[in-house]
Design a protein around this motif. Structure first.
Motif, short mmCIF file in Angstrom:
data_model
loop_
_atom_site.label_atom_id
_atom_site.label_comp_id
_atom_site.label_asym_id
_atom_site.label_seq_id
_atom_site.Cartn_x
_atom_site.Cartn_y
_atom_site.Cartn_z
N GLU A 241 0.84 -1.20 0.00
CA GLU A 241 0.00 0.00 0.00
C GLU A 241 0.87 1.25 0.00
N ILE A 242 1.89 1.25 0.86
CA ILE A 242 2.81 2.40 0.89
C ILE A 242 3.57 2.50 -0.42
N ALA A 243 4.05 1.36 -0.93
CA ALA A 243 4.82 1.37 -2.17
C ALA A 243 4.00 1.93 -3.32
N LYS A 244 2.72 1.57 -3.40
CA LYS A 244 1.88 2.04 -4.49
C LYS A 244 1.54 3.52 -4.34
N ASP B 266 5.99 9.77 -5.62
CA ASP B 266 7.37 9.93 -6.03
C ASP B 266 7.46 10.14 -7.54
N ARG B 267 6.62 9.42 -8.28
CA ARG B 267 6.63 9.56 -9.74
C ARG B 267 6.15 10.95 -10.16
N ARG C 24 10.08 -0.79 -7.99
CA ARG C 24 10.04 -2.01 -8.80
C ARG C 24 8.62 -2.28 -9.28
N PRO C 25 8.43 -2.56 -10.56
CA PRO C 25 7.08 -2.82 -11.06
C PRO C 25 6.55 -4.19 -10.67
N THR C 26 7.43 -5.15 -10.45
CA THR C 26 6.99 -6.51 -10.08
C THR C 26 7.76 -6.94 -8.83
N PRO D 272 1.62 2.80 -11.11
CA PRO D 272 3.02 3.21 -11.23
C PRO D 272 3.81 2.89 -9.96
N HIS D 273 5.11 2.81 -10.12
CA HIS D 273 5.99 2.59 -8.98
C HIS D 273 6.91 3.80 -8.84
#
Length: 289
Positions: free
Chosen positions: A97-100, A106-107, A153-155, A172-173
């Motif tokens: 959740e945080i990463a997304k 960030d993006r 990382r996308p995956t 997006p990542h």
């Protein structure tokens, strides 16, 4: 050393809130953030509490703007200054959740997110959100490892004690290959956690002498940020010498970044104070972007 600002309005502690902050809004915050951006300050901050019990708010404050939505707005009004969560509570979120969410931030901000992260201490809020309070330290350590595996990382793939994921797409990542992770806390354990799993340490609620002792006992590795607070609000226009001494004490204690609160009577005064602080800090060797 560099200087970031503890952003006013977004967190309103009873003991430090200025009268002008009560009625201020996002445009006022954006004016301050844009001035800090223009002057080359390192970061602005926003912290996280979801719902603070009324009796606890008397001490901790009850106003905490949501970091994600607030920084989304400020990202569009600034170009260089970093956007630092100070802090997100790890136990309230799944690492993906945080990463997304913050990877998306960030993006859109061009790689300006700094994730300040903490274990959390408000049991009542954990209980309200249905998050486990006991064992939160071990869970937080696993979350930090999972975040490091996921951000940028996308995956992502991670297999840990509490978190396990693979064969998923997160888009997006984050634009940054290594989003900085600052670990909050006030114990030697938090410093050790920052050294082992983070990129910086952002302690709170400790005397500067105690912080210097902790850092001497457990020296951070080269390249790790130590973000120390300046204690009392700085008044560079009214007390330039005192402001300069405060910055020097932070640097001598081991700070690579000073997190400062500014004494101001309103938005215009705050912006003038930022300009005055930048002018007195540069001769001290403090860096600005």
């Amino acid at each position: 050393m560099r200087i970031g600002i503890v952003t006013p309005v977004l967190i309103q502690h009873p003991g430090t809130r200025g009268d002008w902050e009560t009625g201020a809004g996002i445009d006022d915050v954006a004016t301050i953030a844009a001035a800090a951006d223009r002057l080359g300050y390192h970061h602005v901050t926003c912290s996280e509490h979801v719902a603070v019990p009324v009796d606890i708010a008397a001490e901790r404050g009850g106003t905490y703007w949501d970091p994600l939505s607030t920084f989304g707005f400020l990202a569009a009004r600034t170009t260089r200054i970093r956007l630092a969560t100070q802090v997100l509570v790890l136990g309230y979120h799944h690492p993906l959740e945080i990463a997304k969410r913050y990877g998306t931030l960030d993006r859109i901000s061009g790689g300006r997110v700094v994730l300040g992260l903490g274990v959390g201490s408000l049991r009542e809020e954990f209980d309200l959100l249905g998050a486990p309070f006991d064992g939160r330290g071990a869970r937080a350590d696993d979350a930090l490892r999972a975040l490091r595996a996921a951000l940028g990382r996308p995956t992502p793939e991670y297999h840990g004690e509490f978190y396990d994921f693979a064969d998923v797409i997160v888009e997006p990542h984050a634009a940054s290959e290594r989003v900085p992770l600052w670990i909050g806390g006030r114990t030697p354990r938090s410093l050790r956690r920052a050294i082992a799993l983070g990129d910086g340490w952002v302690p709170f609620g400790l005397r500067l002498d105690d912080l210097a002792t902790m850092l001497a006992a457990t020296p951070p590795p080269p390249g790790m940020d130590v973000v120390l607070a300046a204690g009392r609000p700085l008044d560079p226009l009214g007390s330039a010498d005192a402001a300069a001494r405060a910055l020097t004490r932070l640097r001598d204690a081991g700070a690579t970044i000073a997190g400062v609160t500014i004494d101001a009577s309103g938005v215009d005064h705050y912006v003038d104070q930022l300009s005055a602080l930048e002018q007195l800090a540069r001769p001290l060797g403090i860096e600005f972007d």
